[in-house]
Design a protein around this motif. Sequence first.
Motif, PDB file in Angstrom:
ATOM      1  N   PHE A  39       8.700   0.547   9.319  1.00  0.00           N
ATOM      2  CA  PHE A  39       8.354   1.967   9.246  1.00  0.00           C
ATOM      3  C   PHE A  39       9.553   2.798   8.791  1.00  0.00           C
ATOM      4  O   PHE A  39       9.434   3.674   7.917  1.00  0.00           O
ATOM      5  CB  PHE A  39       7.875   2.420  10.629  1.00  0.00           C
ATOM      6  N   SER A  40      10.723   2.533   9.380  1.00  0.00           N
ATOM      7  CA  SER A  40      11.910   3.344   9.061  1.00  0.00           C
ATOM      8  C   SER A  40      12.394   3.095   7.637  1.00  0.00           C
ATOM      9  O   SER A  40      12.824   4.029   6.957  1.00  0.00           O
ATOM     10  CB  SER A  40      13.027   3.061  10.066  1.00  0.00           C
ATOM     11  N   THR A  41      12.334   1.844   7.151  1.00  0.00           N
ATOM     12  CA  THR A  41      12.807   1.581   5.787  1.00  0.00           C
ATOM     13  C   THR A  41      11.912   2.258   4.752  1.00  0.00           C
ATOM     14  O   THR A  41      12.401   2.798   3.755  1.00  0.00           O
ATOM     15  CB  THR A  41      12.882   0.071   5.500  1.00  0.00           C
ATOM     16  N   LEU A  42      10.593   2.246   4.986  1.00  0.00           N
ATOM     17  CA  LEU A  42       9.675   2.917   4.063  1.00  0.00           C
ATOM     18  C   LEU A  42       9.857   4.429   4.132  1.00  0.00           C
ATOM     19  O   LEU A  42       9.824   5.120   3.110  1.00  0.00           O
ATOM     20  CB  LEU A  42       8.236   2.533   4.372  1.00  0.00           C
ATOM     21  N   ASN A  43      10.039   4.942   5.344  1.00  0.00           N
ATOM     22  CA  ASN A  43      10.234   6.388   5.483  1.00  0.00           C
ATOM     23  C   ASN A  43      11.532   6.849   4.825  1.00  0.00           C
ATOM     24  O   ASN A  43      11.623   7.965   4.316  1.00  0.00           O
ATOM     25  CB  ASN A  43      10.231   6.784   6.958  1.00  0.00           C
ATOM     26  N   TYR A  44      12.529   5.982   4.836  1.00  0.00           N
ATOM     27  CA  TYR A  44      13.782   6.344   4.165  1.00  0.00           C
ATOM     28  C   TYR A  44      13.533   6.526   2.670  1.00  0.00           C
ATOM     29  O   TYR A  44      14.025   7.481   2.057  1.00  0.00           O
ATOM     30  CB  TYR A  44      14.846   5.278   4.399  1.00  0.00           C
ATOM     31  N   LEU A  45      12.749   5.627   2.061  1.00  0.00           N
ATOM     32  CA  LEU A  45      12.429   5.767   0.642  1.00  0.00           C
ATOM     33  C   LEU A  45      11.614   7.034   0.392  1.00  0.00           C
ATOM     34  O   LEU A  45      11.802   7.722  -0.607  1.00  0.00           O
ATOM     35  CB  LEU A  45      11.666   4.533   0.151  1.00  0.00           C
ATOM     36  N   LYS A  46      10.698   7.343   1.308  1.00  0.00           N
ATOM     37  CA  LYS A  46       9.903   8.564   1.169  1.00  0.00           C
ATOM     38  C   LYS A  46      10.793   9.808   1.236  1.00  0.00           C
ATOM     39  O   LYS A  46      10.602  10.770   0.475  1.00  0.00           O
ATOM     40  CB  LYS A  46       8.839   8.633   2.268  1.00  0.00           C
TER      41      LYS A  46
ATOM     42  N   LYS B  24       0.828  -1.204   0.000  1.00  0.00           N
ATOM     43  CA  LYS B  24       0.000   0.000   0.000  1.00  0.00           C
ATOM     44  C   LYS B  24       0.869   1.265   0.000  1.00  0.00           C
ATOM     45  O   LYS B  24       0.644   2.188  -0.803  1.00  0.00           O
ATOM     46  CB  LYS B  24      -0.910  -0.030   1.229  1.00  0.00           C
ATOM     47  N   GLU B  25       1.873   1.299   0.873  1.00  0.00           N
ATOM     48  CA  GLU B  25       2.740   2.473   0.957  1.00  0.00           C
ATOM     49  C   GLU B  25       3.568   2.652  -0.325  1.00  0.00           C
ATOM     50  O   GLU B  25       3.753   3.773  -0.815  1.00  0.00           O
ATOM     51  CB  GLU B  25       3.695   2.335   2.161  1.00  0.00           C
ATOM     52  N   MET B  26       4.036   1.542  -0.863  1.00  0.00           N
ATOM     53  CA  MET B  26       4.840   1.612  -2.085  1.00  0.00           C
ATOM     54  C   MET B  26       4.004   2.131  -3.248  1.00  0.00           C
ATOM     55  O   MET B  26       4.469   2.954  -4.047  1.00  0.00           O
ATOM     56  CB  MET B  26       5.411   0.230  -2.418  1.00  0.00           C
ATOM     57  N   ASP B  27       2.767   1.655  -3.362  1.00  0.00           N
ATOM     58  CA  ASP B  27       1.903   2.058  -4.480  1.00  0.00           C
ATOM     59  C   ASP B  27       1.452   3.505  -4.338  1.00  0.00           C
ATOM     60  O   ASP B  27       1.506   4.281  -5.306  1.00  0.00           O
ATOM     61  CB  ASP B  27       0.682   1.130  -4.570  1.00  0.00           C
ATOM     62  N   GLU B  28       0.997   3.871  -3.152  1.00  0.00           N
ATOM     63  CA  GLU B  28       0.449   5.214  -2.953  1.00  0.00           C
ATOM     64  C   GLU B  28       1.513   6.298  -3.119  1.00  0.00           C
ATOM     65  O   GLU B  28       1.203   7.400  -3.586  1.00  0.00           O
ATOM     66  CB  GLU B  28      -0.190   5.328  -1.552  1.00  0.00           C
ATOM     67  N   ASN B  29       2.737   5.979  -2.749  1.00  0.00           N
ATOM     68  CA  ASN B  29       3.805   6.988  -2.804  1.00  0.00           C
ATOM     69  C   ASN B  29       4.763   6.804  -3.987  1.00  0.00           C
ATOM     70  O   ASN B  29       5.772   7.511  -4.079  1.00  0.00           O
ATOM     71  CB  ASN B  29       4.609   6.954  -1.496  1.00  0.00           C
ATOM     72  N   HIS B  30       4.422   5.815  -4.860  1.00  0.00           N
ATOM     73  CA  HIS B  30       5.258   5.551  -6.051  1.00  0.00           C
ATOM     74  C   HIS B  30       6.730   5.360  -5.658  1.00  0.00           C
ATOM     75  O   HIS B  30       7.640   5.933  -6.258  1.00  0.00           O
ATOM     76  CB  HIS B  30       5.149   6.710  -7.050  1.00  0.00           C
ATOM     77  N   LEU B  31       6.947   4.526  -4.635  1.00  0.00           N
ATOM     78  CA  LEU B  31       8.298   4.346  -4.103  1.00  0.00           C
ATOM     79  C   LEU B  31       9.125   3.333  -4.905  1.00  0.00           C
ATOM     80  O   LEU B  31      10.358   3.336  -4.822  1.00  0.00           O
ATOM     81  CB  LEU B  31       8.235   3.897  -2.632  1.00  0.00           C
TER      82      LEU B  31
END
Length: 581
Positions: free
Chosen positions: A523-530, A439-446
Motif C-alpha cells: 500500500f505504501s509503495t503504491l501510494n508513494y508513486l501516487k 490494477k493500481e498501476m494501470d488505473e493511475n498510469h503509475l
Amino acid sequence: ISFLMEHEKYSYVEALRWLAARYNVEIEETETSPEFKQQQQVADSLYIINNFAQKFFSDHLFNTEEGRDIGLSYLKERGFREDIIKKFQIGFNPEAREGFTKAALANQFSLEYLQKSGLVNVRDGNAYDNYRGRIIFPVHNQSGKVMGFGARIIKSNDKAPKYINTPENEIYVKSKILYGSYFARQAIDKADECLLVEGYTDVVSLHQAGIENVVASGGTALTPDQLRLIKKYTNNLTIIYDGDNAGIKAALRGLDLALEESLNVKLVLIPDKEDPDSYVNKVGTMAFNEFIRTNKKDVILFQLDIALKDAGNDSNKKSIVVNQVAETISRINKAEDFTKQQDYIKQCAEILKIEESGLHALVNKFIREKVSKEEFRSNREQRLEEEAGSGMHDMPADAETLALFNKDEIHEQAMIRSLLEFGHKQWNEELKVAEYIFKEMDENHLEELIDNRELVRIYQTYKAWYEAGIEPTARNFLYHDDLKMSSLVVSIMDFNYEISPNWKEHFDGHIATRDELFAEEVFSTLNYLKLRKIKRLMDENQRDLEKATSAEDQLMLVQTHQHLKQMEIELTRQLGTVIFR
C-alpha cells in the motif's frame, strides 16, 4: 647512480638519464609507443628552444645597451647583484616587436614549437615576441634544464598583466613546478626544512642573502605533485607569506593536502605590509632568520585562531569551525602520525572548550567518510573496468549507493520488491497482490513515473509472465539471460533490514514480521508513486496558472490545484507522512 640519487635526490630513471646526457650516451627506450616517441621528440625540441631563449635573454640583458639601461638597471635598483642574476640566468626580452622571433626563426626553429613554448605569438599571420620589454625568469627542472619562463613587466601598464608565464605544454606543467627547486634542493636537504614563498623575486632575494633552502609556488594553492617534490628533501615545510588577508588566505590554501603528505607545516607572516623580498633587504640576513625562527606558528592552530575570531559569539559559526578543524585533523591519518593527530585533538579541544572525546569522535567520523568514499570510488572504477572487459554497461549499484544519486530510486525498488516477494499472496477475496498492483498501476498510469527504466522492464516482464500463467518470483529473474536485469533483481532483493532478536528482551507480545505486514508495504509503495504523480501534476498546474491570462482559466486552475492538494493530504494521511510545504 646511487651517488646522484642520494646527493641530487634524483629517481633512478632521472639519474640514469642525467649520466647519459653528461657523457653523450644514447639510452635505448624499450616498448615505447609511437605516441610516446612523438611526445618525447616535442619535449626535446622545447628544451632546445628554451635553452636558446635563455641564452638570448641573458645576452641581451648584459651585452646590449637597451638591456643594461632598462633591464639590468631595474634589477640593480631592486638590490640584485650580478652574480645572483647570472646564477638564476635572469634575462631581458628587448622592446622590439620581433627581436627574439627573428633570431629564433633564423636559427631554423619551428614556428609551431615557438608558439607552443609561449615565447612567440602569431596574430593576423604575423609572428611577434610574447615577452617583449620584460625581465625574464627561467624556470628549471630538477636536472637544471629550462622548462619555461616567468616574464615580469618593467614599465607601469594597467592593462598588461604583471607576469606572463609559459603556457602548459609537454615539459611545463604548472602543478608540478616549484620555482627555485633546482637551486634549493641541496640546501633544503641540509637544513631539513623547506621555506615556501610566493614569487620569483622572493626566492632570488633570499638566495642572495644566503638563505638558499627556499622555493616559490607562484601564489597558487599547493598541489600534491608540488608537495611530493618537497617531501623528497624534507618533511618540514615553513610557509612565508605577506601578513595581509590575501597572504593569509594564500598560505592556507593546500593545507589539507600538505597534512595528508605527513608534512610538518609552520606559518610565518611577514609584518608591516612587507614581503620576503623587501623584508630581507630591510632587516638583513641575521634578523630575517631570527624572525623566522621565533615567529613560526603551527598552521592548524593558527587556522583555528583565525576562524574563531571570525565566528565571534555566533554559535552556528562556532559549530562550523569545530567541523572544519575536525576535518583538517582527520587528514593526519597515517600510522606514523597517530601521536601528532592525538596532540592536535587535545590542543584544539582545549582552545574550543569542548570535550576531547567529542572532537575525537568527530575526527574519526571524517576519517570513516573518507575511507568509504575511497572504497566506493575504487569499487566503481573496478566495476567499470570489468564491464568494459565483458561488454556489460551501466550495471546497477546497490540500494545504498543508488540512494545517494536518486532519492526516489529506493521507493521504486521497494514497489518491485513487493511485487517479487508478495505477488502470489492474497490481497482480498478477489485479487492477489500482483493483480492489485497491476490494477493500481494501470488505473493511475503509475508506470510512467518510474524513473529507472530498467525497473520498468522488470515490472513489464513480471506482468507478461504472470498473464501467461507463470507464477514468477525473484528466482525466475536470477537465471534470466539479460544480465543487467538479473543483477538489478539481486540488488533489489538484497534487503538487509530485519528486526533485531534483542527486541524480544525488551518488548512483550508478538512482533509482526515483514511477511505479515506485506499489505502495508504494498500500500505504501503504491501510494508513494501516487504522491509523486500528484506532485508532478501540481507543478504542471502551477506553470499553467502562471501563464493563464483569462479569469476563467485562472479560476479553473486554482480549483484544480485545490483538488490535487486535497488528494495529496489524503494520501499523506494514509501514509502517516507530514507535508512540509
